[in-house]
Design a protein around this motif. Sequence first.
Motif: not given
Length: 279
Positions: A3-5, A23-24, A59-65, A72-76
Motif C-alpha cells: 500500500g501507499p507509504k 491516484h486513489a 473527519d473527512f480523511a476517514r470518509m475518504l478512506d 486508514d491511509f488518509f486518516a493517518r
Amino acid sequence: MPGPKDLDPSSSPRALLGAELRHAREKSGLSQEELGQRLFVSGSFIGQLEAGTRRMQPDFARMLDEALGTEDFFARNCTAAARSRYPEHFAEAAEAEARATAIREYVSLLIPGLLQTSAYARAVFRAYQPTAPQKQIDELVAARMERTHLLDDPTDPLLWTVFDEAALRRKVGGPEVMAEVLRHIAGLVRRNRAVVQVLPFDAGAHAAMEGAIKLMDFEDAPPLVYFEGVGTGRLEDDPAVVRHQKFTYELLTACALSPENSLALIEALAQDYSHEEHA
C-alpha cells in the motif's frame, strides 16, 4: 502489492496527500464530481484537496478512506499535512496563498501581511498578544516574513492590494516603523512587483466597510475567498460568494485613488513620518 507509504512531513505533505487522493480516486474510476457526491461536497472541493489548496480535515480523511477503500491511509497522514507555522485560523489560507497565481486583497485598518516589514509585524503581534513570551512573538514574526518571500519572484503571483487610508495614518510601532513600511511598499510598487491603491477618507461609504477580503486565483483549482476576523478566518469556494466578492473588490478599486496617486500619497506620508521621527 504494498500500500501507499506514510507521507514525509518535510516534503510538501499536503501536495503529496493531494497526489495520493487523485491516484486513489482515478484508481476507483471516479470523477471529482462523483466522489464529491458520495461525500456530500462539491467536485471543486475534491479538486482543491488534490491541488493542495485546501486542508484535509481528520473527519473527512476517514470518509475518504471508506469511500476509496484506502484503509486508514488518509486518516493517518492528514495530521502531517496539517502541520503549519501559522495560527490555526489562518494556516489554510496561508498555504493556499503560497499556491495562488493572483492575490487581490482589501484591508481597512492595517498594512496587509505580504507588505509588512518585520518591525511592523512585531508591533502588530505584540498588540494582539501583550503578555505572550518573546519567543512566541519572534516565531510569529518569522512566519510572517517567510510569507513575504512570495514576492521574491519578479512576476508571480500577481499582488493587487487596496487598503484604507486609515492603515497609513495609524502609527503602528511609531513614526520610524511607519516610515520604513511605507518606503518598503513604495519600493515594491516602483519595482513593478505590486499594484497598490489607497481608499481615501473622502471616498465616504464603500462596499467593504464591514471587513477585509482576500481573493485568490489558482492555475489548477477554482478561486477562493478568505474572510478574516479577530482570531477567526474562513475560506469559501462557493462560486456565487466568490463572484460577489470579486464584484465588491471591483467597486473598491473604482473608489480608490489611482495607483499613481496612491504611490504619491504613500511616499509623502513616509516622508512625514521620517520628519516626525527626527524631530
